[in-house]
Design a protein around this motif. Structure first.
Motif, mmCIF file in Angstrom:
data_model
loop_
_atom_site.group_PDB
_atom_site.id
_atom_site.type_symbol
_atom_site.label_atom_id
_atom_site.label_comp_id
_atom_site.label_asym_id
_atom_site.label_seq_id
_atom_site.Cartn_x
_atom_site.Cartn_y
_atom_site.Cartn_z
ATOM 1 N N LYS A 47 -3.816 20.424 -7.776
ATOM 2 C CA LYS A 47 -3.645 19.632 -6.545
ATOM 3 C C LYS A 47 -2.205 19.111 -6.534
ATOM 4 N N PRO A 48 -1.284 19.967 -6.158
ATOM 5 C CA PRO A 48 0.147 19.677 -6.371
ATOM 6 C C PRO A 48 0.832 18.907 -5.247
ATOM 7 N N LYS A 49 0.096 18.043 -4.557
ATOM 8 C CA LYS A 49 0.661 17.380 -3.385
ATOM 9 C C LYS A 49 0.543 15.860 -3.520
ATOM 10 N N ILE A 50 1.659 15.163 -3.296
ATOM 11 C CA ILE A 50 1.687 13.703 -3.295
ATOM 12 C C ILE A 50 2.355 13.241 -2.006
ATOM 13 N N ILE A 51 1.761 12.246 -1.359
ATOM 14 C CA ILE A 51 2.312 11.701 -0.112
ATOM 15 C C ILE A 51 2.968 10.354 -0.404
ATOM 16 N N THR A 52 4.200 10.187 0.052
ATOM 17 C CA THR A 52 4.936 8.948 -0.155
ATOM 18 C C THR A 52 5.778 8.664 1.092
ATOM 19 N N THR A 53 6.703 7.688 1.002
ATOM 20 C CA THR A 53 7.580 7.393 2.139
ATOM 21 C C THR A 53 9.038 7.537 1.733
ATOM 22 N N ASP A 54 9.900 7.424 2.733
ATOM 23 C CA ASP A 54 11.337 7.542 2.501
ATOM 24 C C ASP A 54 11.973 6.199 2.119
ATOM 25 N N GLU A 95 -2.316 10.749 7.584
ATOM 26 C CA GLU A 95 -3.598 11.423 7.819
ATOM 27 C C GLU A 95 -3.384 12.901 8.125
ATOM 28 N N HIS A 96 -2.330 13.206 8.861
ATOM 29 C CA HIS A 96 -2.024 14.596 9.194
ATOM 30 C C HIS A 96 -1.645 15.395 7.945
ATOM 31 N N ALA A 97 -1.033 14.715 6.946
ATOM 32 C CA ALA A 97 -0.565 15.411 5.742
ATOM 33 C C ALA A 97 -1.672 15.614 4.713
ATOM 34 N N ILE A 98 -2.794 14.937 4.878
ATOM 35 C CA ILE A 98 -3.869 15.009 3.889
ATOM 36 C C ILE A 98 -4.620 16.334 3.993
ATOM 37 N N ASP A 99 -4.789 16.957 2.842
ATOM 38 C CA ASP A 99 -5.640 18.138 2.729
ATOM 39 C C ASP A 99 -6.221 18.161 1.317
ATOM 40 N N SER A 151 -3.176 14.903 -4.429
ATOM 41 C CA SER A 151 -3.617 14.161 -5.609
ATOM 42 C C SER A 151 -3.546 12.661 -5.404
ATOM 43 N N ALA A 152 -2.544 12.202 -4.625
ATOM 44 C CA ALA A 152 -2.356 10.759 -4.498
ATOM 45 C C ALA A 152 -1.495 10.418 -3.292
ATOM 46 N N VAL A 153 -1.662 9.181 -2.820
ATOM 47 C CA VAL A 153 -0.767 8.572 -1.831
ATOM 48 C C VAL A 153 -0.106 7.389 -2.515
ATOM 49 N N MET A 154 1.237 7.267 -2.377
ATOM 50 C CA MET A 154 1.996 6.254 -3.105
ATOM 51 C C MET A 154 3.046 5.641 -2.181
ATOM 52 N N LEU A 155 2.970 4.329 -1.960
ATOM 53 C CA LEU A 155 3.957 3.670 -1.100
ATOM 54 C C LEU A 155 3.964 2.159 -1.325
ATOM 55 N N SER A 156 4.890 1.473 -0.681
ATOM 56 C CA SER A 156 5.093 0.036 -0.882
ATOM 57 C C SER A 156 4.403 -0.805 0.180
ATOM 58 N N ARG A 157 4.094 -2.054 -0.205
ATOM 59 C CA ARG A 157 3.602 -3.026 0.781
ATOM 60 C C ARG A 157 4.769 -3.756 1.444
ATOM 61 N N VAL A 158 5.828 -4.025 0.698
ATOM 62 C CA VAL A 158 7.067 -4.581 1.251
ATOM 63 C C VAL A 158 8.196 -3.659 0.817
ATOM 64 N N THR A 190 -7.611 6.944 2.684
ATOM 65 C CA THR A 190 -7.629 7.503 1.324
ATOM 66 C C THR A 190 -9.016 7.369 0.701
ATOM 67 N N LYS A 191 -9.689 6.280 1.002
ATOM 68 C CA LYS A 191 -11.041 6.089 0.471
ATOM 69 C C LYS A 191 -11.988 7.142 1.048
ATOM 70 N N ALA A 192 -11.848 7.402 2.339
ATOM 71 C CA ALA A 192 -12.711 8.396 2.986
ATOM 72 C C ALA A 192 -12.514 9.790 2.398
ATOM 73 N N HIS A 193 -11.281 10.069 1.971
ATOM 74 C CA HIS A 193 -10.964 11.392 1.406
ATOM 75 C C HIS A 193 -11.006 11.394 -0.120
ATOM 76 N N ASN A 194 -11.393 10.257 -0.716
ATOM 77 C CA ASN A 194 -11.473 10.138 -2.170
ATOM 78 C C ASN A 194 -10.127 10.459 -2.839
ATOM 79 N N ILE A 195 -9.058 9.925 -2.262
ATOM 80 C CA ILE A 195 -7.715 10.126 -2.788
ATOM 81 C C ILE A 195 -7.197 8.813 -3.375
#
Length: 395
Positions: free
Chosen positions: A105-112, A147-151, A155-162, A180-185
Motif C-alpha cells: 500500500k505505497p500511498k500516503i496523503i499529506t499537505t504542502d 477524499e478524491h485521493a483515497i483508494d 496506508s495513511a493520511v498525515m497533516l497538521s492541525r495548525v 479516514t475512519k470510514a475507510h479504515n485508514i
C-alpha cells in the motif's frame, strides 16, 4: 484587551527571572518559549535522583513521564488515549511509519504545508518509490481533495492541525477524521503548534481513532526531549523500527519468535534516553497548575495577544511591497503566532535580532510568536522596532 493581557503576563513574569522575560523581547514563542524558574529545580532534582538512586532512578523517572501524560490527557480530554514518549517527533514519526507495508500500500496523503520533520521524511520516501499525494493544506476544498485521493493503496493520511508556515488552524480535522475512519485508514495529526494554544477535546470531536504528534519544546515550555505520540487504546500497529523500551516490563520473560509490544504507552518507544528532560518538564506542569494556566486561560491570552499584535502592525500602514500580514484569517482561526510576508524576511529578522528582538524567518515569511508572559507594551515595542527597520528598506 491590554489590561487582560498584562494581568496574566505580569503575574507570570517574575517566575521567569532566569530568562529575564520582563526585559527581553522574546517573540519566538512558536519555536522555543522561556522556561519558568522551577525548571532549574527539575534539572537539579534529576541529578540528585541519579546520584542517590543509581540504577533505580528509572522508577522516579517513569513517574515524571506519567505526570506529563496526565497533563496531555487532561488537555485533550482524552482519558483513554495512549501517550508514547520520544526524544523528538521525528523518532516517533519514523517508528509509526514503519508500521505500514508500503510495498503493498505505497500511498500516503499529506499537505504542502507540513513541518520539516514530516515533509523531509516523506520527500525522501518518495525518492524510494512511495507515492506521496500532496494536497493544498490551506484550500477550502481540502476534504474533497483528500477524499478524491483515497483508494485501496493508501496506508495513511498525515497533516497538521495548525500549519507551521502560516499559523492558520486547519478547520477540517473532524471531517478528515470521519473519512479516514470510514475507510479504515490511520490518520496522524501533527499538533506541535496546537497543544496548549488551541483547545481540543478528542472525546467530543470523535477523534479517538486518530494519532497525534505532540512536542514540548514550544507552547508547553517543557523543553527538548519531551515529545509524545498519542495513539488509540486499541492500537495494534507493529512498528518495524522498535526499541527495547517497547517491552521494558518483559525483559526477563522467555523470548518468543514474535516481537511483543507489551507495555502500555510504549508501543512506539525506542531505547535508553536522558531522563533529565522529564524531571524539568514535571516541574513546569506543577507550575502551570499552581498558576491556573488552564486551556481556557491560555487560549484567551494567545488570542488577545495575536489580536493586539495584528492591530498594532496594521496601525503603522507599512508599505505592502516591503511587508504585509500573510493572510486575513479571523483571530479565532490563528494559533500562537502571526505570519508576515516579505521578500526581506531574513534581513528583517537579522536586524531585529541586532536590536534584541527575537523573531523567526522561513523563506519570505517572518513569524512573531507570542507567549503568556509577554505584555501589551512588549508587543508595541516589538512593532516599533520593526518600523524603525522597515523605514530604512527600499523595495
Amino acid at each position: 484587551m491590554s489590561h487582560d493581557i498584562n494581568q496574566l503576563a505580569q503575574k507570570l513574569a517574575p517566575h521567569y527571572s532566569q530568562f529575564d522575560v520582563s526585559n527581553r523581547l522574546l517573540f519566538t514563542g512558536h519555536s522555543h518559549q522561556a522556561w519558568p524558574d522551577v525548571a532549574r529545580e527539575g534539572l537539579q532534582e534529576a541529578f540528585e535522583v541519579a546520584a542517590s538512586e543509581i540504577d533505580n532512578k528509572w522508577n522516579p523517572a517513569f513517574e515524571k513521564i506519567e505526570t506529563l501524560r496526565n497533563y496531555l490527557r487532561n488537555y485533550y480530554d482524552d482519558p483513554d488515549g495512549m501517550y508514547c514518549l520520544g526524544q523528538n517527533t521525528h523518532q516517533l514519526l519514523v517508528s509509526w511509519l514503519s508500521s505500514f507495508d508500503l510495498q503493498q500500500k505505497p500511498k500516503i496523503i499529506t499537505t504542502d504545508s507540513e513541518f520539516h520533520s514530516m515533509a523531509r521524511q516523506l520527500k525522501r520516501l518518495k525518492e524510494e518509490g512511495v507515492e506521496i499525494i500532496t494536497v493544498d493544506g490551506h484550500a477550502d476544498d481540502i476534504v474533497n481533495q483528500i477524499e478524491h485521493a483515497i483508494d485501496d493503496n493508501v496506508s495513511a493520511v498525515m497533516l497538521s492541525r495548525v500549519y507551521f508556515n502560516s499559523g492558520i488552524v486547519n478547520q477540517h480535522i473532524g471531517e478528515i477524521a470521519k473519512i479516514t475512519k470510514a475507510h479504515n485508514i490511520p490518520f496522524l495529526v501533527d499538533d506541535y503548534h496546537g497543544t496548549n494554544v488551541m483547545p481540543l477535546s478528542i472525546s467530543d470531536e470523535d477523534l479517538n481513532h486518530c494519532y497525534f504528534l505532540i512536542g514540548g519544546y514550544k507552547y508547553l515550555q517543557w523543553g527538548e526531549g519531551n515529545c509524545f505520540l498519542r495513539y488509540p487504546k486499541d492500537c495494534e500497529l507493529r512498528p518495524a523500527i522498535t526499541g527495547w523500551f517497547a517491552s521494558f516490563s518483559q525483559l526477563d520473560k522467555a523470548k518468543s519468535d514474535r516481537v511483543s509490544y507489551a507495555d502500555d504507552h510504549q508501543r512506539f518507544a525506542s531505547g535508553t534516553f536522558d531522563t533529565t528532560s522529564q524531571f524539568r518538564a514535571a516541574r513546569v506542569v506543577a507550575f502551570f497548575d499552581q498558576m491556573n494556566l488552564t486551556p481556557k486561560v491560555l487560549h484567551k491570552q494567545y488570542q488577545q495577544q495575536i489580536a493586539l499584535l495584528r492591530n498594532t502592525f496594521s496601525n503603522y500602514n507599512f508599505d505592502t511591497d516591503v511587508i504585509k500580514i500573510a493572510h486575513e484569517e479571523p483571530i479565532e482561526n490563528i494559533g500562537g503566532f502571526l505570519a508576515f510576508r516579505s521578500p526581506f524576511a531574513r534581513t528583517i529578522r537579522t536586524k531585529l535580532m541586532d536590536k534584541g528582538v527575537f523573531t523567526d524567518a522561513r523563506g519570505d515569511i517572518l513569524r512573531f510568536g507570542v507567549a503568556p508572559y509577554i505584555t501589551s507594551h512588549q508587543i508595541k515595542q516589538a512593532i516599533e522596532e520593526l518600523d524603525s527597520i522597515i523605514s530604512k528598506i527600499n523595495p
